[in-house]
Structures are given as C-alpha cells and as structure tokens.
Design a protein around this motif. Structure first.
Motif, mmCIF file in Angstrom:
data_model
loop_
_atom_site.group_PDB
_atom_site.id
_atom_site.type_symbol
_atom_site.label_atom_id
_atom_site.label_comp_id
_atom_site.label_asym_id
_atom_site.label_seq_id
_atom_site.Cartn_x
_atom_site.Cartn_y
_atom_site.Cartn_z
ATOM 1 N N ASP A 224 0.886 -1.238 0.187
ATOM 2 C CA ASP A 224 0.041 -0.131 -0.097
ATOM 3 C C ASP A 224 0.944 1.349 -0.025
ATOM 4 O O ASP A 224 2.065 1.152 0.371
ATOM 5 N N SER B 59 -1.216 -0.355 5.131
ATOM 6 C CA SER B 59 -1.449 0.852 5.138
ATOM 7 C C SER B 59 -1.206 1.542 6.576
ATOM 8 O O SER B 59 -0.558 2.651 6.501
ATOM 9 N N LEU C 43 -4.658 7.577 0.951
ATOM 10 C CA LEU C 43 -4.258 6.339 1.128
ATOM 11 C C LEU C 43 -4.705 5.591 -0.024
ATOM 12 O O LEU C 43 -5.677 5.671 -0.604
#
Length: 328
Positions: free
Chosen positions: A49, A120, A104
């Motif tokens: 991520d 994340s 994000l």
C-alpha cells in the motif's frame, strides 16, 4: 527489540529540515507461516500500500482520498487504522499541534490474508516518522501499529505489522512485554502467492479456531516451529520445508478456502518446498528454491481457480528485507 518508546518530544534534530510532504510504500506480509500462529511473519516485495502525507496549517488529521478500496474504508480519521495509529504516535511525542492530510492508495486486496491493514498502517507511521525527522529505531513504532491492527480485526497482533515495518522474517517471541526478533533466511528462498477472490474475514477466521488442543498436537507444533526457525538460521531449505506443517489452525481454516488441499498437492508436485495459508486466508503461498518454479506454481494455481470459476491475483517475490520505503 522491545516496545520501549524513546523520548521523541523533539524528533527533528537541529539543522535538520522538516519535510512538507512524503510518499511511502509499505509491503504486504505473510503471517503465521503455516506453523507459527501469531508469532511468525515475513514481508514480500509486492503487493503493498502507499500513503501520501502532507503537512497542513490546521492542527489535526484529515483523510482526503482513498483509492483501490471500492469505497469500503472510512474517510473519518477516527475510524481509519492509518490515522488512528498516526494520532497515537503524535500524542506520544506531544505533537498534536501538527496538521496532516493523508491520501491512502490501496495497491493490494482487502481481506486477502496478506496484511492489508498492516501495510496501510505501517505506511502511515513510517511517513510521519520520516516527515518529522525521527531517526529512532523503527521498532519504536510497533506499539502504534498494533493499535491499528486492534481496530482492524479486534486483536492487536504483530505478526503482520512487525515484518511490514522491519522487513525480513520476524519472530514475535513475546507480547507482554513485546519482544520481536528478526530472523535470517536463505537468500534463494522464493515465495509464490495466490489470492483467490473469496471472502474470509479475519475476525470470523479467528473465531473458528479451536480453543482447546491436545498435548500431542501442541508438542508437534512446537517441534515444527523450532525446526522452521532452526532451518532459517542454518539456511537449510529442506528443514524449512519439512517443518512447515500445521496441526492446529490449518485443518480448520483450510475449509474456508476452495480446493486448498488440491492446490497444495499441485504445488508440491511442481517442486514447492512447502505450502500453506497466508495469515487467516484466503491467500495461499508456497516457498520455492527459485523464481521460475514460483512463477509456474502461481500460474498453475490461478488457472485451476479460473477453471472452477474463481478469480484470483498472483504474486511472486523473494523475502523483502527492506520493509517500508520512501517513494518521493
């Protein structure tokens, strides 16, 4: 490594420029590693991520954008694992005066068993740590990362966040107090990962695990964990392979993964060293001795899933020793 949090009241050193923005990648992880339930995990090179973090004039944390989540993750900073863990970190260093905007970008499937929430969270924590010029050991961020895991799945385990944050292959020796050990591993060890597009929520996958086990099963599991760790230290891939057997968790969780044992048989026949469930599933992984075998196994398993009308994602990687990294 311990969870002692050093004095970070003024993380940026004199003369050190504080950045205004940063772009960070954090890797996916394989937790449990078959026999090491909640105590073993390793990072891979892909997927992962990305977080873009910017300093703003107004104190507080906002999340302005989330991509790749199909609208499943909250923009509310009080309910998102990234912002919650970053706020815990800022509170610990008395820097709640700072303003942050977070983007994000999910580059990996949610609910895959590959540590999606961990990637994340770690990306966010590594971003704020770097943004503020904090050059303390990354292990100081582990307690904050575990807060994110607690929000994500109800249990603040470290077998995903620790390898995502530290890179490499890790052992969680103890949770109270937190004690994380980074393990060596053979350089030639490759990993084939296949994520079948089926839903296996982490919370539910934990609930079906047996609460009571027989002593003979516990002894078998202890021997396998010790054998796996010994194989890693000795660079003995054969010992690693024959130690990666799970008599406690896999027999139950495998029922949630279509054709799990058939896929294991296929992978082993094609030269896999071992085969098992990644985290709580539904992703599965195989260790191999070379990249070509890992690619062939990934392709074969994906083709099998296609034949039974299940979509999938496949990844091939060595163990990622770097952990998170700054992209820009």
């Amino acid at each position: 490594m311990s969870n002692d949090i050093k004095d970070l009241k003024q993380p940026a050193k004199a003369g050190q420029k504080q950045l205004d923005s940063i772009h960070v990648f954090a890797p996916a992880t394989v937790a449990n590693v078959v026999c090491g339930f909640d105590v073993l995990g390793f990072a891979v090179n892909e997927p992962g991520d990305e977080v873009i973090m910017r300093v703003t004039d107004k104190p507080g944390i906002t999340i302005s954008k989330i991509t790749g989540d199909d609208g499943r993750l909250p923009l509310n900073p009080a309910k998102n694992t990234v912002s919650v863990s970053v706020e815990h970190y800022l509170r610990s260093i008395d820097r709640l005066d700072i303003g942050l905007d977070i983007e994000l970008h999910k580059k990996m499937p949610i609910g895959s068993g590959l540590g999606s929430s961990s990637a994340s969270t770690v990306a966010g924590l590594f971003a704020i740590k770097t943004l503020l010029g904090d050059d303390t050991d990354p292990s100081t961020l582990l307690p904050f990362a575990m807060k994110g895991e607690e929000m994500a799945c109800g249990h603040g385990h470290a077998d995903n966040v620790a390898p995502a944050l530290l890179g490499g292959f890790v052992l969680i020796r103890s949770y109270e107090p937190l004690d994380v050990v980074r393990l060596p591993h053979p350089a030639g060890l490759w990993c084939a990962i296949v994520f079948p597009d089926v839903d296996v929520p982490t919370r539910e996958a934990r609930q079906i695990i047996r609460k009571n086990i027989q002593m003979k099963d516990a002894v078998t599991q202890w021997g396998n964990i010790a054998g796996l760790v010994s194989g890693l230290f000795m660079q003995d891939i054969d010992l690693i392979g024959r130690s990666m057997k799970d008599v406690l968790v896999e027999p139950v969780r495998s029922m949630l993964i279509p054709d799990f044992y058939l896929m294991r048989e296929m992978a082993m026949e094609m030269g896999a060293v071992s085969f098992g469930i990644s985290g709580s599933g539904p992703s599965v992984f195989a260790f191999t001795r070379d990249e070509e075998t890992a690619k062939r196994i990934t392709q074969k398993l994906q083709q099998h899933l296609t034949n039974i009308k299940i979509g999938s994602n496949g990844y091939v990687s060595t163990i990622n020793d770097a952990g998170p990294r700054v992209l820009g």
